[in-house]
Motif scaffolding. Structure first.
Motif, short mmCIF file in Angstrom:
data_model
loop_
_atom_site.label_atom_id
_atom_site.label_comp_id
_atom_site.label_asym_id
_atom_site.label_seq_id
_atom_site.Cartn_x
_atom_site.Cartn_y
_atom_site.Cartn_z
N GLN A 131 12.24 -12.72 -19.68
CA GLN A 131 13.43 -13.52 -19.96
C GLN A 131 14.63 -12.73 -19.45
N SER A 132 15.47 -13.37 -18.64
CA SER A 132 16.58 -12.66 -18.01
C SER A 132 17.91 -13.29 -18.40
N LEU A 133 18.89 -12.42 -18.64
CA LEU A 133 20.24 -12.84 -19.03
C LEU A 133 21.24 -12.12 -18.14
N LEU A 134 22.19 -12.86 -17.59
CA LEU A 134 23.22 -12.25 -16.74
C LEU A 134 24.58 -12.69 -17.25
N PHE A 135 25.46 -11.72 -17.44
CA PHE A 135 26.81 -12.01 -17.94
C PHE A 135 27.85 -11.44 -16.97
N SER A 136 28.90 -12.19 -16.74
CA SER A 136 29.96 -11.77 -15.83
C SER A 136 31.28 -12.35 -16.30
N ALA A 137 32.36 -11.63 -16.06
CA ALA A 137 33.68 -12.15 -16.43
C ALA A 137 34.24 -13.07 -15.37
N THR A 138 33.71 -12.98 -14.15
CA THR A 138 34.17 -13.85 -13.07
C THR A 138 32.95 -14.45 -12.36
N LEU A 139 33.16 -15.53 -11.64
CA LEU A 139 32.05 -16.24 -10.99
C LEU A 139 32.32 -16.38 -9.49
N SER A 140 32.17 -15.29 -8.75
CA SER A 140 32.33 -15.35 -7.31
C SER A 140 31.05 -15.84 -6.66
N GLY A 141 31.12 -16.14 -5.37
CA GLY A 141 29.93 -16.57 -4.66
C GLY A 141 28.85 -15.50 -4.66
N GLU A 142 29.26 -14.24 -4.56
CA GLU A 142 28.28 -13.14 -4.56
C GLU A 142 27.58 -13.03 -5.91
N ILE A 143 28.32 -13.27 -6.99
CA ILE A 143 27.71 -13.20 -8.32
C ILE A 143 26.71 -14.35 -8.48
N ARG A 144 27.08 -15.53 -8.01
CA ARG A 144 26.15 -16.67 -8.10
C ARG A 144 24.89 -16.40 -7.28
N GLU A 145 25.05 -15.78 -6.11
CA GLU A 145 23.89 -15.46 -5.28
C GLU A 145 22.99 -14.46 -6.00
N LEU A 146 23.59 -13.46 -6.63
CA LEU A 146 22.80 -12.48 -7.38
C LEU A 146 22.08 -13.16 -8.54
N ALA A 147 22.78 -14.04 -9.25
CA ALA A 147 22.17 -14.71 -10.40
C ALA A 147 20.96 -15.54 -9.98
N SER A 148 21.05 -16.17 -8.82
CA SER A 148 19.94 -17.02 -8.37
C SER A 148 18.66 -16.22 -8.15
N ALA A 149 18.79 -14.91 -7.90
CA ALA A 149 17.63 -14.07 -7.69
C ALA A 149 17.10 -13.44 -8.98
N ILE A 150 17.86 -13.60 -10.07
CA ILE A 150 17.48 -12.92 -11.31
C ILE A 150 17.11 -13.91 -12.42
N VAL A 151 17.96 -14.90 -12.66
CA VAL A 151 17.70 -15.85 -13.75
C VAL A 151 17.06 -17.12 -13.17
N LYS A 152 16.09 -17.66 -13.88
CA LYS A 152 15.36 -18.84 -13.42
C LYS A 152 15.68 -20.05 -14.31
N ASN A 153 16.13 -21.12 -13.67
CA ASN A 153 16.49 -22.33 -14.40
C ASN A 153 17.33 -22.00 -15.63
N PRO A 154 18.45 -21.28 -15.43
CA PRO A 154 19.19 -20.79 -16.59
C PRO A 154 20.04 -21.84 -17.28
N VAL A 155 20.37 -21.57 -18.52
CA VAL A 155 21.42 -22.30 -19.22
C VAL A 155 22.74 -21.67 -18.80
N ASN A 156 23.64 -22.46 -18.27
CA ASN A 156 24.95 -21.95 -17.85
C ASN A 156 25.93 -22.07 -19.01
N ILE A 157 26.46 -20.93 -19.42
CA ILE A 157 27.41 -20.90 -20.55
C ILE A 157 28.70 -20.30 -20.04
N SER A 158 29.78 -21.04 -20.19
CA SER A 158 31.07 -20.58 -19.71
C SER A 158 32.10 -20.71 -20.82
N VAL A 159 32.81 -19.62 -21.07
CA VAL A 159 33.86 -19.62 -22.09
C VAL A 159 35.19 -19.40 -21.38
#
Length: 484
Positions: free
Chosen positions: A186-214
């Motif tokens: 089970q993988s969890l990724l947290f970031s304070a910003t959502l750049s294209g590079e962060i989204r690309e990294l997330a796609s390789a780590i989390v699978k079918n994730p729940v997207n939570i944005s505050v």
């Protein structure tokens, strides 16, 4: 889920964890906790976006610890069941401290692994296996290359503050680590910003994730009383000393976190404050871990009233009742401004932030105003006041931001500021100052002492005034100083 009606009890947390949470003084879950905890307990991967100071650590640590305890398994030698990756030593230590608090009534083992200290205690702790390992990427790979640990037992992976990992150049290390982990996890990724590079990294780590944005697009600065002081650069130390002395007279236990752009500047400022009778210490990537720990402990215990820090070193600093942040040097990226002032007003408390703006800082301050989409009033107790620079006139800045669509401009290649790049190099591979040869002789790689405003060695070119005018013209046309 309406977090106003949510309690920790309603999040299906176990009684031992609830007792620890109550003992730690937690009353109601923060928005990120109310949203993330149930999904993590369901076994879902999570891609979370939340600003610093919103309670992310508890959001991922509480459910993971509950599932580890319920699983009943024991870690094998050299292995760990949960891996939490953090960008800095301070943040890793803060997370590990929180885990100790949350796990007070559980039967889980945990340890931390980061550079700057002896690896022997870390190797010893890992030799028997642990339930939770909190680590920085560099030290983790060092221990793996020495065959002191194995990745085969990881059930849970947490990548915290992924945006800072990106800034510090850790993404290749992260990819190397992830490649060694079990596919079933089970993988969890947290970031304070959502750049294209962060989204690309997330796609390789989390699978079918729940997207939570505050509120990622609305910087959480409303709780903080923000001020700007316009002054000459040479007056900054005197104004800072005045502010700190007045606050100490009103409340001897008051604490202030002061941000400088470079390590050299942080050291120099701490010495100046101490010479004026104000207890201060510097904390940055070139300090040894023991020196950083001593400085932070002295700060938390109120033995000193001011901690002078660089941006990366400040990650993980979470001190209760720290009510003042001073931007002695303005950050070169507006997002960093929000991260900095977020060190105060933690957990729904209030705080104050004062930013010093010298005449040549107008562009930087204008970017901040456009990013937070609000005016910042002038600091009323500023005997060193000068007229605001043209680009720092607040109404003009907001109108200019609207004209440009509110897009902030990056001042350095690839969107990483010069200050961060310098800090990144020093944090991972500190180098002594060069003493001879080349135009930079006698200046450290991270020094802010320069012979001329261009930041290059050697005599300043006679065409500098013309260049300055051209840069101003290009700035009005929407180009940054690099012509982009």
């Amino acid at each position: 889920m309406d977090n106003q009606k949510t309690t920790f009890e309603s999040l299906n947390l176990s009684e031992p964890i609830l007792r620890a949470v109550r003992a730690a003084g937690y009353e109601m879950p923060s928005p990120i906790q109310a949203l993330a905890v149930p999904k993590i307990l369901e076994g879902r991967d999570v891609f979370g976006c939340a600003q610093t100071g919103t309670g992310k650590t508890a959001a991922f640590a509480l459910p993971i610890m509950q599932m580890l305890e319920a699983g009943g398994a024991y870690p094998e030698p050299k292995r760990f069941r949960a891996l939490i990756l953090a960008p800095t030593r301070e943040l890793a230590e803060q997370i590990d401290d929180n885990i100790a608090v949350y796990g007070k009534h559980l039967h889980l083992s945990h340890c931390k692994a980061y550079g700057g200290v002896s690896q022997n205690p870390q190797i010893k702790a890992l030799s028997a296996g642990v339930d939770i390992l909190v680590a920085t990427p560099g030290r983790l790979l060092d221990l793996w290359s020495q065959k002191k640990l194995e990745f085969g037992g990881v059930e849970y992976l947490v990548l915290d503050e992924a945006d800072r990992m990106l800034d510090m150049g850790f993404i290749p290390d992260i990819r190397k680590i992830v490649a060694q982990l079990p596919v079933r996890r089970q993988s969890l990724l947290f970031s304070a910003t959502l750049s294209g590079e962060i989204r690309e990294l997330a796609s390789a780590i989390v699978k079918n994730p729940v997207n939570i944005s505050v509120s990622p697009d609305s910087p959480t600065v409303e709780k903080i009383d923000q001020y700007v002081a316009f002054l000459e650069r040479q007056s900054k130390t005197e104004l800072l000393a005045d502010i700190l002395k007045r606050r100490a007279a009103d409340d001897p236990k008051s604490l202030a976190l002061v941000f400088c752009r470079t390590k050299h500047g942080a050291n120099k400022l701490a010495k100046k404050l101490n010479s004026r009778g104000i207890g201060a210490a510097a904390i940055h990537g070139n300090k040894s871990q023991s020196a950083r720990r001593r400085a932070l402990e002295s700060f938390k215990e109120r033995k000193i009233g001011a901690l002078v820090a660089t941006d990366i070193a400040a990650r993980g600093i979470d001190v209760k009742d720290m009510s003042l942040v001073v931007n002695f040097d303005l950050p070169e990226e507006p997002e960093t401004y929000v991260h900095r002032i977020g060190r105060t007003a933690r957990a729904e408390a209030s705080g104050m932030a004062v930013s010093f703006c010298a005449p040549d800082d107008g562009d930087l301050f204008a970017q901040i105003l456009r990013y937070i989409k609000r005016d910042i009033p002038e600091f009323p107790e500023n005997p060193y006041r000068v007229e605001p620079p043209k680009f720092a006139r607040q109404g003009d800045s907001l109108r200019e931001g609207a004209r440009r669509g509110g897009v902030s401009r990056r001042r350095a290649r690839g969107g990483v500021s010069t200050g961060r790049a310098e800090e990144r190099r020093g944090a991972r591979n500190p180098r002594p100052p060069k003493r001879s040869g080349g135009p930079r002789a006698g200046a450290s790689r991270n020094s802010n002492s320069r012979k001329n405003p261009s930041g290059r060695g050697g005599p300043e070119k006679k065409s500098a005034p013309k260049l300055s005018k051209l840069r101003g013209i290009f700035g009005l046309m929407g180009f940054d100083r690099r012509g982009r």
